[in-house]
Motif scaffolding. Structure first.
Motif, PDB file in Angstrom:
ATOM      1  N   GLN A 134       5.525   4.277  16.156  1.00 40.77           N
ATOM      2  CA  GLN A 134       4.929   4.025  17.283  1.00 40.77           C
ATOM      3  C   GLN A 134       5.924   2.190  17.213  1.00 40.77           C
ATOM      4  O   GLN A 134       4.819   1.824  15.966  1.00 40.77           O
ATOM      5  CB  GLN A 134       3.838   3.601  18.443  1.00 40.77           C
ATOM      6  N   SER A 135       6.328   1.213  17.544  1.00 36.69           N
ATOM      7  CA  SER A 135       7.233  -0.392  17.154  1.00 36.69           C
ATOM      8  C   SER A 135       6.951  -0.800  18.159  1.00 36.69           C
ATOM      9  O   SER A 135       7.444  -0.059  19.809  1.00 36.69           O
ATOM     10  CB  SER A 135       8.415   0.309  16.819  1.00 36.69           C
ATOM     11  N   ASN A 136       5.792  -1.737  18.484  1.00 33.85           N
ATOM     12  CA  ASN A 136       5.489  -2.825  19.805  1.00 33.85           C
ATOM     13  C   ASN A 136       5.155  -2.053  20.488  1.00 33.85           C
ATOM     14  O   ASN A 136       4.007  -0.913  20.305  1.00 33.85           O
ATOM     15  CB  ASN A 136       7.078  -3.265  20.013  1.00 33.85           C
ATOM     16  N   ASP A 137       5.412  -1.822  21.831  1.00 35.61           N
ATOM     17  CA  ASP A 137       4.608  -1.318  23.180  1.00 35.61           C
ATOM     18  C   ASP A 137       5.748   0.289  23.220  1.00 35.61           C
ATOM     19  O   ASP A 137       5.700   0.140  24.321  1.00 35.61           O
ATOM     20  CB  ASP A 137       4.692  -2.157  24.520  1.00 35.61           C
ATOM     21  N   SER A 138       6.759   0.047  22.641  1.00 30.62           N
ATOM     22  CA  SER A 138       7.895   1.765  23.126  1.00 30.62           C
ATOM     23  C   SER A 138       6.904   2.707  22.654  1.00 30.62           C
ATOM     24  O   SER A 138       5.885   2.732  22.448  1.00 30.62           O
ATOM     25  CB  SER A 138       9.026   1.469  22.193  1.00 30.62           C
ATOM     26  N   ALA A 139       7.391   3.750  23.324  1.00 32.54           N
ATOM     27  CA  ALA A 139       6.855   5.356  23.579  1.00 32.54           C
ATOM     28  C   ALA A 139       6.794   5.771  21.971  1.00 32.54           C
ATOM     29  O   ALA A 139       7.574   5.744  20.894  1.00 32.54           O
ATOM     30  CB  ALA A 139       7.364   5.967  24.052  1.00 32.54           C
ATOM     31  N   ALA A 140       5.633   6.324  21.617  1.00 28.95           N
ATOM     32  CA  ALA A 140       5.568   7.485  20.247  1.00 28.95           C
ATOM     33  C   ALA A 140       6.927   8.465  20.028  1.00 28.95           C
ATOM     34  O   ALA A 140       7.149   8.884  20.683  1.00 28.95           O
ATOM     35  CB  ALA A 140       4.465   7.307  19.489  1.00 28.95           C
ATOM     36  N   ARG A 141       7.490   7.630  18.663  1.00 27.83           N
ATOM     37  CA  ARG A 141       8.971   8.963  18.023  1.00 27.83           C
ATOM     38  C   ARG A 141       7.786  10.005  17.181  1.00 27.83           C
ATOM     39  O   ARG A 141       7.517   9.542  16.254  1.00 27.83           O
ATOM     40  CB  ARG A 141       9.506   8.225  17.893  1.00 27.83           C
ATOM     41  N   THR A 142       8.436  11.287  17.598  1.00 28.88           N
ATOM     42  CA  THR A 142       7.933  11.992  16.341  1.00 28.88           C
ATOM     43  C   THR A 142       9.278  12.847  15.658  1.00 28.88           C
ATOM     44  O   THR A 142       9.379  12.874  16.657  1.00 28.88           O
ATOM     45  CB  THR A 142       6.761  13.106  17.117  1.00 28.88           C
ATOM     46  N   ASP A 143       9.134  12.431  14.306  1.00 30.45           N
ATOM     47  CA  ASP A 143      10.011  13.606  13.415  1.00 30.45           C
ATOM     48  C   ASP A 143       8.976  14.186  12.227  1.00 30.45           C
ATOM     49  O   ASP A 143       8.211  14.464  12.220  1.00 30.45           O
ATOM     50  CB  ASP A 143      11.212  12.554  12.646  1.00 30.45           C
ATOM     51  N   THR A 144      10.451  14.716  11.660  1.00 31.11           N
ATOM     52  CA  THR A 144       9.743  16.223  11.271  1.00 31.11           C
ATOM     53  C   THR A 144      10.720  16.080  10.175  1.00 31.11           C
ATOM     54  O   THR A 144      12.037  16.467  10.193  1.00 31.11           O
ATOM     55  CB  THR A 144       9.473  17.907  11.820  1.00 31.11           C
ATOM     56  N   ILE A 145      10.205  15.272   8.916  1.00 36.55           N
ATOM     57  CA  ILE A 145      10.860  15.766   7.432  1.00 36.55           C
ATOM     58  C   ILE A 145      10.732  16.487   6.411  1.00 36.55           C
ATOM     59  O   ILE A 145       9.809  16.992   6.287  1.00 36.55           O
ATOM     60  CB  ILE A 145      10.049  14.290   6.641  1.00 36.55           C
ATOM     61  N   VAL A 173      11.676  13.411 -13.589  1.00 33.97           N
ATOM     62  CA  VAL A 173      11.637  13.116 -11.984  1.00 33.97           C
ATOM     63  C   VAL A 173      10.483  12.953 -11.428  1.00 33.97           C
ATOM     64  O   VAL A 173      10.232  13.998 -10.797  1.00 33.97           O
ATOM     65  CB  VAL A 173      13.373  13.732 -11.158  1.00 33.97           C
ATOM     66  N   VAL A 174      10.218  12.411 -10.117  1.00 33.71           N
ATOM     67  CA  VAL A 174       9.443  12.003  -9.557  1.00 33.71           C
ATOM     68  C   VAL A 174      10.121  11.977  -7.882  1.00 33.71           C
ATOM     69  O   VAL A 174      10.508  10.998  -7.698  1.00 33.71           O
ATOM     70  CB  VAL A 174       8.544  10.964  -9.847  1.00 33.71           C
ATOM     71  N   ALA A 175       9.499  12.887  -7.457  1.00 26.39           N
ATOM     72  CA  ALA A 175       8.960  13.564  -5.861  1.00 26.39           C
ATOM     73  C   ALA A 175       8.814  11.884  -5.013  1.00 26.39           C
ATOM     74  O   ALA A 175       6.967  12.162  -5.246  1.00 26.39           O
ATOM     75  CB  ALA A 175       9.372  14.444  -5.664  1.00 26.39           C
ATOM     76  N   LEU A 176       8.894  11.241  -4.682  1.00 30.03           N
ATOM     77  CA  LEU A 176       8.481   9.755  -3.522  1.00 30.03           C
ATOM     78  C   LEU A 176       9.059  10.260  -2.216  1.00 30.03           C
ATOM     79  O   LEU A 176       9.499  10.226  -1.706  1.00 30.03           O
ATOM     80  CB  LEU A 176       8.563   8.898  -4.110  1.00 30.03           C
ATOM     81  N   TYR A 177       7.564  10.282  -0.737  1.00 30.42           N
ATOM     82  CA  TYR A 177       8.493   9.860   0.183  1.00 30.42           C
ATOM     83  C   TYR A 177       7.531   8.454   0.731  1.00 30.42           C
ATOM     84  O   TYR A 177       6.659   8.358   0.176  1.00 30.42           O
ATOM     85  CB  TYR A 177       7.444  10.686   1.546  1.00 30.42           C
ATOM     86  N   SER A 178       9.000   7.839   0.700  1.00 33.07           N
ATOM     87  CA  SER A 178       8.974   5.730   0.915  1.00 33.07           C
ATOM     88  C   SER A 178       8.695   5.974   2.569  1.00 33.07           C
ATOM     89  O   SER A 178       9.152   6.417   3.540  1.00 33.07           O
ATOM     90  CB  SER A 178      10.686   5.669   1.188  1.00 33.07           C
ATOM     91  N   GLU A 179       7.225   5.555   2.872  1.00 36.26           N
ATOM     92  CA  GLU A 179       6.603   5.666   4.328  1.00 36.26           C
ATOM     93  C   GLU A 179       7.904   4.266   5.419  1.00 36.26           C
ATOM     94  O   GLU A 179       7.769   4.449   6.170  1.00 36.26           O
ATOM     95  CB  GLU A 179       5.418   4.425   4.359  1.00 36.26           C
ATOM     96  N   GLY A 180       8.295   3.232   4.507  1.00 42.75           N
ATOM     97  CA  GLY A 180       8.872   1.928   5.539  1.00 42.75           C
ATOM     98  C   GLY A 180      10.401   2.860   5.171  1.00 42.75           C
ATOM     99  O   GLY A 180      10.705   3.037   6.889  1.00 42.75           O
ATOM    100  N   ASP A 181      11.000   3.698   5.025  1.00 42.91           N
ATOM    101  CA  ASP A 181      12.433   4.111   5.156  1.00 42.91           C
ATOM    102  C   ASP A 181      12.308   5.291   5.361  1.00 42.91           C
ATOM    103  O   ASP A 181      12.979   5.990   6.282  1.00 42.91           O
ATOM    104  CB  ASP A 181      12.491   4.168   3.587  1.00 42.91           C
ATOM    105  N   ASN A 182      11.157   6.438   5.410  1.00 35.69           N
ATOM    106  CA  ASN A 182      10.408   7.219   5.932  1.00 35.69           C
ATOM    107  C   ASN A 182      12.056   8.058   5.702  1.00 35.69           C
ATOM    108  O   ASN A 182      12.726   8.982   6.143  1.00 35.69           O
ATOM    109  CB  ASN A 182      11.128   7.067   7.751  1.00 35.69           C
ATOM    110  N   ALA A 183      11.904   8.376   4.214  1.00 39.39           N
ATOM    111  CA  ALA A 183      12.334   9.718   3.637  1.00 39.39           C
ATOM    112  C   ALA A 183      12.183   9.715   2.061  1.00 39.39           C
ATOM    113  O   ALA A 183      11.788   9.010   1.513  1.00 39.39           O
ATOM    114  CB  ALA A 183      14.061   8.724   3.609  1.00 39.39           C
ATOM    115  N   GLN A 184      12.294  10.987   1.681  1.00 43.18           N
ATOM    116  CA  GLN A 184      12.261  11.115   0.086  1.00 43.18           C
ATOM    117  C   GLN A 184      12.877  10.261  -0.424  1.00 43.18           C
ATOM    118  O   GLN A 184      13.853  10.580  -0.703  1.00 43.18           O
ATOM    119  CB  GLN A 184      12.076  12.793   0.425  1.00 43.18           C
ATOM    120  N   GLU A 185      12.695   9.979  -2.304  1.00 45.94           N
ATOM    121  CA  GLU A 185      12.930   9.056  -2.993  1.00 45.94           C
ATOM    122  C   GLU A 185      12.898  10.456  -4.383  1.00 45.94           C
ATOM    123  O   GLU A 185      12.257  11.115  -4.147  1.00 45.94           O
ATOM    124  CB  GLU A 185      12.838   8.622  -3.850  1.00 45.94           C
TER     125      GLU A 185
END
Length: 249
Positions: A134-145, A173-185
């Motif tokens: 949720q950003s500012n006052d916008s509606a929450a968005r749900t994604d499945t990664i 090689v290490v699997a990380l989830y970047s919470e800022g980019d909302n993606a796996q590295e």
């Protein structure tokens, strides 16, 4: 977006060997008995050119806590604080102590200079995660990664570096989830050898943008320091001195 990963990148201005299997959450390779409640103060500094003075670069705080039983036995939470009064983030991540598998994570970011506020709640399910943003006052968005391997949260990086096998030549090689980019590295961790005084291990982390060499105490597995730089050629180097304190009884 102001995230902990971007703190690394802001400080710096923006491996050889046989690869083992992907190091993912829950791996039996990890040694985690050393993890107890503690507070880490990370004091950053930066040198913009080889002949320039080292300048202060701000402070981050990391709080590691054991979740009291019977609420969630065998779990811990790590809380990161970083930024200024106008731009800051707080990230809380709960994980299983054995194997470091993340359970859930909550990120709160504020930038008053840009009039922005963002919250993100991540619920981990092994090779997938449900992410509510949720950003500012916008509606929450749900994604499945979806993930190629069960990831650690990027905000568990310190615990992962402390817990990998400390032997010269280890590389994964290490699997990380970047919470800022909302993606796996898929990044790399390498154990380079002993520190110059022989009391620690030098452990290198690298992704596509920056790399950092940490010194980890060989006895306690406490983090002692780090040196970071961008992957692209350039003179800027960031340094961190890390102190660990246990809670008072």
């Amino acid at each position: 977006m102001f995230t902990r990963r971007n703190v690394f990148l802001a400080l710096i201005g923006i491996g050889a060997g046989t690869t083992e299997d992907v190091l993912s959450a829950g791996s039996p390779q990890l040694v985690t008995a050393h993890l107890t409640s503690a507070t880490l103060e990370i004091h950053n500094s930066v040198r913009v050119a080889p002949d320039s003075a080292i300048k202060p670069g701000g402070t981050q705080q990391l709080v590691l806590e054991e979740v009291p039983a019977p609420a969630a036995p065998g779990t811990m939470r790590v809380i990161h604080h970083s930024g200024t009064t106008t731009n800051y983030f707080i990230d809380t991540l709960v994980f299983k102590r054995v194997g470091l598998a993340p359970i859930w994570e909550h990120l709160y970011q504020v930038s008053t200079t840009r009039n922005r506020k963002m919250t993100r709640m991540i619920t981990y399910h092994g090779t997938s995660a449900e992410v509510v943003t949720q950003s500012n006052d916008s509606a929450a968005r749900t994604d499945t990664i979806r993930f190629v391997a069960p990831p650690f949260g990027f905000n568990q990086l310190e615990q992962v570096l402390q817990s990998v096998p400390h032997r010269e030549g280890y590389h994964a090689v290490v699997a990380l989830y970047s919470e800022g980019d909302n993606a796996q590295e898929l990044d790399t961790i390498s154990v380079l050898g002993r520190s110059s005084d022989g009391k620690g291990w030098k452990v290198r982390f690298a992704d596509r943008v920056f790399s950092a060499v940490y010194v980890v105490d060989a006895t306690t597995r406490h983090l002692l320091s780090s040196e970071s730089k961008a992957q692209k050629p350039g003179p800027m180097v960031a340094y961190s001195e890390i102190t660990t304190s246990s809670p008072k009884p």
